[in-house]
Structure formats: C-alpha cells, structure tokens
Design a protein around this motif. Sequence first.
Motif, short mmCIF file in Angstrom:
data_model
loop_
_atom_site.label_atom_id
_atom_site.label_comp_id
_atom_site.label_asym_id
_atom_site.label_seq_id
_atom_site.Cartn_x
_atom_site.Cartn_y
_atom_site.Cartn_z
N GLN A 30 -90.53 30.41 27.27
CA GLN A 30 -89.50 29.46 27.67
C GLN A 30 -88.74 29.96 28.89
O GLN A 30 -88.37 29.17 29.78
N ALA A 31 -88.50 31.28 28.97
CA ALA A 31 -87.83 31.84 30.14
C ALA A 31 -88.67 31.64 31.40
O ALA A 31 -88.15 31.34 32.48
N ILE A 32 -89.98 31.81 31.27
CA ILE A 32 -90.89 31.58 32.40
C ILE A 32 -90.83 30.12 32.84
O ILE A 32 -90.75 29.81 34.04
N ARG A 33 -90.86 29.21 31.87
CA ARG A 33 -90.80 27.79 32.21
C ARG A 33 -89.49 27.45 32.91
O ARG A 33 -89.47 26.65 33.86
N SER A 34 -88.40 28.04 32.45
CA SER A 34 -87.11 27.78 33.09
C SER A 34 -87.11 28.29 34.52
O SER A 34 -86.56 27.65 35.42
N ARG A 35 -87.74 29.45 34.72
CA ARG A 35 -87.82 30.01 36.08
C ARG A 35 -88.64 29.10 36.99
O ARG A 35 -88.27 28.87 38.15
N ILE A 36 -89.72 28.55 36.47
CA ILE A 36 -90.54 27.63 37.27
C ILE A 36 -89.74 26.38 37.62
O ILE A 36 -89.70 25.94 38.78
N GLU A 37 -89.10 25.80 36.62
CA GLU A 37 -88.42 24.52 36.83
C GLU A 37 -87.18 24.66 37.70
O GLU A 37 -86.71 23.67 38.27
N ALA A 38 -86.62 25.87 37.80
CA ALA A 38 -85.45 26.05 38.65
C ALA A 38 -85.77 25.74 40.11
O ALA A 38 -84.93 25.23 40.85
N ASN A 39 -87.01 26.03 40.53
CA ASN A 39 -87.43 25.72 41.90
C ASN A 39 -88.96 25.76 41.95
O ASN A 39 -89.55 26.78 42.32
#
Length: 391
Positions: A30-39
């Motif tokens: 989930q942390a990886i997905r959040s990092r992707i979706e941030a930019n």
Amino acid sequence: MTAWLLDPEAIHLNHGSFGATPASVLEAQQAIRSRIEANPTRFFLEGEYQASLDEVRRVVARFVGADEAGLVFVTNATAGVNAVLRSLEPSLSPDDEILVTDHEYNACANAAVVSASRAGAVVTTAPVPFPLEDCGEVVDAVLGAVTDRTRVLLIDAVTSATGLVMPIAELAAQLEPDVRVLVDAAHAPGMIDFDVTQLGVSYVTANCHKWMCSAKGAAFLWVRPDRRDGMHHSVISHGYNGGWPSGGGHLHAQFDWTGTHDPSSWLTVPDALAAVEAMHPEGWSGVKTTIRELCLEGRRKLIEALEIEAPAPDDMIGAIASVPLPAADNSGSAIFDPLMAALRDHHGIEVPVFTWPAPPERVLRISAHLYNRPEDYDLLAKALVGELRAG
C-alpha cells in the motif's frame, strides 16, 4: 497467526494454490501504491520505477541463483510459460514435438497445445506413474517419450496436483541443448533449495507470490544467455523496436514495460523475503526445513488414517504432498471434487481435492507453511475419514 491475515476460524492447508501474504508485506504494497499515485509521471517516467525494479531484480536474482541480465518479471508462472512458448513458435516446424508429462499444470499444457498448433507441431505426453517408487521412474518415463522430433520439454519443478519434486537437473543433463527444457517452477523458490543456473535448463519461470509470500501477481522468468536472442514477452510493447525502456539489454527491454500496470506486487518481493526470513531463527534455511518436515508429518498422518502406502518417497516431497483417495466418479467435468466443499463446510478445513489424472481417480493435496501446526493435520485426517465413511 498475527503475522498473517488468514481467517482464524479456518484451517488453511492450501498455501500451494494461492500463497498467503504477511500483513507487513501488504502494508508495504500500500505504501508503494501511495508513492506511485502521489506523482505517476515522476514515478514511471523519471527513473523511479526502473531503479526500484532493478533493485528488486538484484534481490530476486540472489535468492534464486540467477544473473540479473537474464531475469525479468511477469505476473505469474503461466505468463512466463506463454512468453517462452510464443517466442519459440517461429523455430518450430510441422511435426516437431513439445513434450509434457501427464502431471503438467493444465494452464501451461494448454499453452503448449496452442503454440504447437500455430506451428503445425504437436504436443506429446510422457505418462509418469503415481504412486511411484523413486525419481528414476520419472527420468525413464520422460526420456522414453523423447523422439528425434522433440524440440521442447515443458516440465514442473514441483508438480501441482501430485506434489512431486521432479529430477530437473538429471533430465536436463540428458536433453540439453538439443531439447530445450522449460521449467515451470511455480512452487519451487522458497519451498526447496533452488538455483536456476545449476539446473542446466534453458528457461525457468516461477511465482514469487507462493512460497516466497509476496503480494499476488509477482513472478519471474529467467532465460539462459544463449537463449535470450529472439525472446519476447507475449505482450509486444515499446521495447520490441528499442523503445523505452532501452538501457537494460534486449531481455529487459521486452519485459520491463508492457504498458501501464500496477507494479507494486513485484516491488514487494524484497519485503516478503525479509518478512518470512525473520519468522525463523535460522532464516530461510530454517523456514524450508521446518515446512518440509511439517508437510512430511502431515502426509504420514493421512497415510496412516487412509491405511495406504506412501505414494512417493520422502526425497520427492517439499512442502506440498498429495495422497490418492478412494475413487469417486462424480461428474467427470469438475476439477475439484465435492469432498473439498464438504471438508470446508463441515470442518472449516481449506484443502484441495482434485480429480486426477481423470475421473474416477482423485487426490487430496496438503500444504505446509509457518502458520500451520501438526494438529491441523490430525484434524484433517479425522475429518477426511469421517467424510469418506459417510459419503
């Protein structure tokens, strides 16, 4: 079971089908997905994606004994098998043969049939006995089915329905390089000692979401150096003509980017390896020893309850094992026997019962991982005998 999200009301003896992912790994995903979706633009186009993927590649390559240049990621082992077979189609001539065993995973056997049909080739099947006395019976069966038209052997490292650790290196020593050996190692990494370069085969594909316990949708394909030219993903994308990505060599260009997708499952593999390693004081060596011993103990309990002989020697068993059950021809069309539903509904036990190799014959397959306990198999043995008597 706090490290896992598995329902505590069920007894989970089916790790082999879908794996199980530690809670900490899902948090990392989930942390990886959040990092992707941030930019997303920055992540995919400004080097973050490729650098992250290359680091995961280094970790996985070390774990399975591969060189990084020959290792790429796919969503599952079936996708890896398809990529190899599709790449081999131009080299096949009419009446050439792709050889499989009758223990081959159905999805991959289907891929072989389709690729053979495109080239006018045929799929031939080596019948491997089960029960069997030793791995020599596998070697004899496979080599006995090889002809001067055999071009490819597709074989499981650990068979899905019957849970047998196959003698891959022995077969490759007899067949390569004249016959290309493609290993579907879906179950092997994390279950048994496994070094892809020591096998002597042309291609190895394996899942990371089973015994390596990554998030689901992570697998790898390794290709031997002399087989990399002409190798392509079954999804053709930018890398085919040297487009992006282009810095990692031919094989990486074909597989690292096939279009926009969620790479978070691939990127969790190092987290999964670290999480499972930390669950045993002896690390991964201890994990593999523990789950194998637990599986063998569970198999012994079932053999005693069913009053049968061991269907395979201990040295052909990893952390999954199958036992033959009394024949019961239910419909001839279902892969899974109704006994599987009875064990789940009446006893809370998740364990597969396969129709194999064909109705009315069937097998029950157990798995073992660190969340399992010896008493799980006691409960299964008691429930199984009760259901068979009632049924």
